[in-house]
Write a protein that holds these residues in place. Structure first.
Motif, short mmCIF file in Angstrom:
data_model
loop_
_atom_site.label_atom_id
_atom_site.label_comp_id
_atom_site.label_asym_id
_atom_site.label_seq_id
_atom_site.Cartn_x
_atom_site.Cartn_y
_atom_site.Cartn_z
N VAL A 160 22.34 23.29 93.94
CA VAL A 160 22.66 23.90 92.65
C VAL A 160 22.34 22.92 91.54
O VAL A 160 22.72 21.74 91.60
N VAL A 161 21.64 23.41 90.52
CA VAL A 161 21.38 22.63 89.31
C VAL A 161 22.15 23.29 88.17
O VAL A 161 22.04 24.50 87.96
N VAL A 162 22.94 22.49 87.45
CA VAL A 162 23.73 22.99 86.33
C VAL A 162 23.18 22.38 85.05
O VAL A 162 23.14 21.14 84.91
N LEU A 163 22.74 23.21 84.13
CA LEU A 163 22.25 22.73 82.84
C LEU A 163 23.38 22.86 81.82
O LEU A 163 23.72 23.97 81.40
N VAL A 183 24.78 19.19 94.28
CA VAL A 183 24.84 19.61 92.87
C VAL A 183 24.30 18.51 91.96
O VAL A 183 24.63 17.33 92.12
N THR A 184 23.49 18.93 90.99
CA THR A 184 23.01 18.05 89.93
C THR A 184 23.36 18.65 88.59
O THR A 184 23.13 19.84 88.36
N VAL A 185 23.92 17.83 87.69
CA VAL A 185 24.26 18.26 86.34
C VAL A 185 23.31 17.60 85.35
O VAL A 185 23.13 16.37 85.38
N VAL A 186 22.72 18.40 84.49
CA VAL A 186 21.83 17.89 83.44
C VAL A 186 22.50 18.11 82.09
O VAL A 186 22.92 19.24 81.78
N PHE A 233 13.71 30.88 91.60
CA PHE A 233 13.88 29.54 91.03
C PHE A 233 13.52 28.47 92.06
O PHE A 233 13.94 28.53 93.22
N ALA A 234 12.73 27.50 91.61
CA ALA A 234 12.34 26.39 92.49
C ALA A 234 12.87 25.06 91.99
O ALA A 234 13.21 24.18 92.79
N GLY A 235 12.93 24.90 90.66
CA GLY A 235 13.42 23.62 90.13
C GLY A 235 13.39 23.59 88.62
O GLY A 235 12.80 24.45 87.97
N LEU A 236 14.05 22.57 88.06
CA LEU A 236 14.11 22.37 86.61
C LEU A 236 13.35 21.09 86.28
O LEU A 236 13.68 20.01 86.80
N ARG A 237 12.32 21.22 85.44
CA ARG A 237 11.54 20.05 85.05
C ARG A 237 12.06 19.50 83.73
O ARG A 237 12.27 20.26 82.77
N ILE A 250 22.19 27.20 87.05
CA ILE A 250 23.25 27.77 86.22
C ILE A 250 23.07 27.28 84.79
O ILE A 250 23.08 26.07 84.53
N LEU A 251 22.90 28.20 83.85
CA LEU A 251 22.76 27.86 82.44
C LEU A 251 24.14 27.86 81.81
O LEU A 251 24.71 28.92 81.52
N ALA A 252 24.70 26.67 81.63
CA ALA A 252 26.03 26.53 81.04
C ALA A 252 25.88 25.86 79.68
O ALA A 252 26.32 24.74 79.44
N CYS A 253 25.21 26.59 78.78
CA CYS A 253 24.81 26.03 77.48
C CYS A 253 25.62 26.60 76.32
O CYS A 253 25.13 26.69 75.19
N GLY A 254 26.85 27.01 76.60
CA GLY A 254 27.70 27.52 75.54
C GLY A 254 27.49 28.99 75.27
O GLY A 254 26.72 29.67 75.96
N THR A 255 28.17 29.48 74.26
CA THR A 255 28.12 30.90 73.90
C THR A 255 27.95 31.07 72.40
O THR A 255 28.20 30.15 71.62
N THR A 256 27.55 32.27 72.02
CA THR A 256 27.41 32.64 70.61
C THR A 256 28.15 33.95 70.38
O THR A 256 27.94 34.92 71.12
N PRO A 257 29.05 34.01 69.38
CA PRO A 257 29.78 35.27 69.12
C PRO A 257 28.82 36.42 68.88
O PRO A 257 27.77 36.27 68.25
#
Length: 509
Positions: A160-163, A183-186, A233-237, A250-257
């Motif tokens: 799992v890659v978490v951005l 797991v890798t967190v970026v 999905f294969a990877g995140l460059r 997993i795109l954990a980049c916040g939210t917008t109202p």
């Protein structure tokens, strides 16, 4: 105001509002229609991550007893996004294919929440409307369907890659790792939890995660989502050329109202839908906004409730939204009773306790966290204790012997006690080491919280209610939640509830 209330949105905040108004609906005093874009009734989105890693099931997400609501007279229209609102005609128009084309109202509550941010990366479409069309193996993890993707990867102990190194990203990363995933967190900033931790705490947290087996790539820029020939999905460059291979991103980049419907109806929007401290989005007092979509802004320089001309943006937390729902429901009941007495103003929530809910890492923070021990700006004092070998840190920011902010890492009982004292505004002990010793072998009990201290900030449950529930026979956190609602929101207060159970001799979790 009339007796036809239309609620647009069906998240936890909308559910709380309707729950509070069910007696009026059942008595025939109020007609409530709820329109939800999803095909299922409202659920606890905060717990989707727990579901995604297999720690809970669909039933634990449910918030609505649909037969009871319909039996009371609530009209539910599901799978029906609202496209625009005609305020002059007081009609909401629904998307083509919905069960009905339009719904009239006397009062309208917008509880449409926020959408997940999709970053601009080569290989995916950043259009917010295209979230449902992300490549296979890329998810924003907002719905149970999104959770099913992570659930499948967890089942086979995949990669799992978490951005995103904010609270949500780290909670998901730790949960997946604790279930056996690689797991890798970026994170794009120099240290993790940039909004909730200072540099020292963020750096120590990164070291704690590394020791736990979670790989962190900080101060990194993501450039491209790489896909297999079949489209998975294969990877995140990254910008430096590094390729982080994985089975799920997993795109954990916040939210917008979500503000589109409000803007289309001619309402003012900024970061969110602009409302005054009475949650009114219009000048007639017929349109309201609550929860993650609402931005409280008061331009009255004489107002004693809101800071003049300074908005309180959406908190992104379930607690403030529930508080708004409860307050608005009380206002609606008063208007149904033609009660001319003014209500107490909605309390201002400038900040709340942020907790990292993970089994292997305990982190909590709140309030003012800047400053160093050798500095004393504006009459404040800062106390700092750290043990790099143990991965423990506590930072307390005091003003007039009262806690105005703190960070606690690796100290679960200290964090729980600091959360209580921060919420209660109580003085801290003259010997601050008493708080640190809560997690030591010579643990010292600093005393029980005051009866009025708010233990569950999501549901607004005071200590006296929890104590009464324990005295009435509750012997687990789940039983306390069923009796008082405490612990049923984000779950961050559950360690405090367990602490009180332990003091009372009840040890079940």
């Amino acid at each position: 105001m009339g007796d036809r209330l239309l609620v647009v949105g069906f998240g936890p905040v909308a559910v709380r509002l309707v729950d509070e108004l069910l007696p009026e609906v059942a008595a025939g005093r109020l007609r409530v229609t709820v329109v939800g874009a999803e095909a299922r009734p409202g659920y606890n989105r905060v717990l989707v991550g727990e579901y995604a890693v297999g720690r809970t099931d669909h039933e634990a997400l449910e918030l609505v007893d649909e037969p009871a609501w319909r039996g009371a007279g609530v009209e539910l229209i599901l799978g029906a996004p609202v496209t625009w609102v005609d305020r002059s005609a007081r009609v909401a128009h629904l998307a083509p294919g919905s069960p009905v084309e339009e719904v009239g109202y006397d009062a309208l509550v917008l509880a449409v929440g926020a959408r997940a941010n999709v970053p601009v990366l080569r290989g995916i479409n950043p259009d917010p409307a295209a979230v449902a069309h992300l490549p296979r193996g890329v998810t924003v993890l907002r719905t149970p369907a999104d959770g099913d993707q992570l659930r499948a990867v967890v089942a086979r102990r995949g990669r799992v890659v978490v951005l995103g190194g904010g609270v949500l990203g780290l909670e998901l990363a730790l949960a997946a790792h604790e279930q056996g995933c690689d797991v890798t967190v970026v994170h794009h900033r120099p240290w993790l939890l940039t909004r909730s931790a200072d540099r020292a705490a963020g750096a120590m947290l990164e070291a704690v995660l590394a020791r736990a087996g979670v790989h962190v790539v900080a101060d990194a820029i993501a450039r491209e989502v790489v896909l297999h020939e079949g489209g998975d999905f294969a990877g995140l460059r990254l910008a430096d050329g590094q390729l982080l291979a994985g089975d799920l991103l997993i795109l954990a980049c916040g939210t917008t109202p979500r503000t589109g419907v409000a803007a289309g109806a001619g309402l003012r929007v900024d970061r969110g839908i602009l409302v005054n401290h009475d949650l009114e989005a219009d000048t007639e007092g017929r349109v309201f906004a609550i929860g993650d979509c609402a931005e409280v802004l008061c331009a009255d320089p004489t107002c004693t409730v809101c800071p003049p001309r300074r908005g309180r943006g959406p908190a992104g937390l379930i607690g403030p939204g529930w508080q708004q729902a409860q307050w608005l429901a009380a206002r609606i009941r008063r208007e149904l009773d033609s009660d001319p007495e003014p209500m107490e103003p909605l309390p201002s929530i400038e900040s709340d306790v942020i907790r990292l809910k993970a089994h292997s890492v305990e982190f909590a923070a709140a309030g003012e966290i800047d400053g160093e021990p050798w500095e004393s700006p504006c009459g404040r004092s800062v106390a700092l204790w750290a043990d790099a070998a143990a991965g423990s840190l506590a930072k307390l920011v005091l003003r007039d012997d009262r806690l105005v902010g703190f960070i606690a890492l690796g100290l679960p009982r200290t964090a729980a006690e600091l959360g209580l004292r921060y919420g209660d505004g109580a003085e801290v002990p003259a010997d601050l080491s008493v708080l640190l010793r809560l997690d030591g072998p010579d643990a010292v009990d600093p005393g029980s919280p005051s009866p009025t201290a708010t233990l569950c900030r999501c549901a607004g449950v005071p200590a006296e209610d929890v104590t009464a529930a324990i005295e009435d026979g509750c012997r687990s956190v789940a039983e306390i939640g069923a009796a008082t609602r405490a612990g049923t929101g984000c779950g961050g207060c559950r360690p405090v509830l367990q602490q009180l159970l332990d003091r009372d001799g009840a040890v079940a979790h």
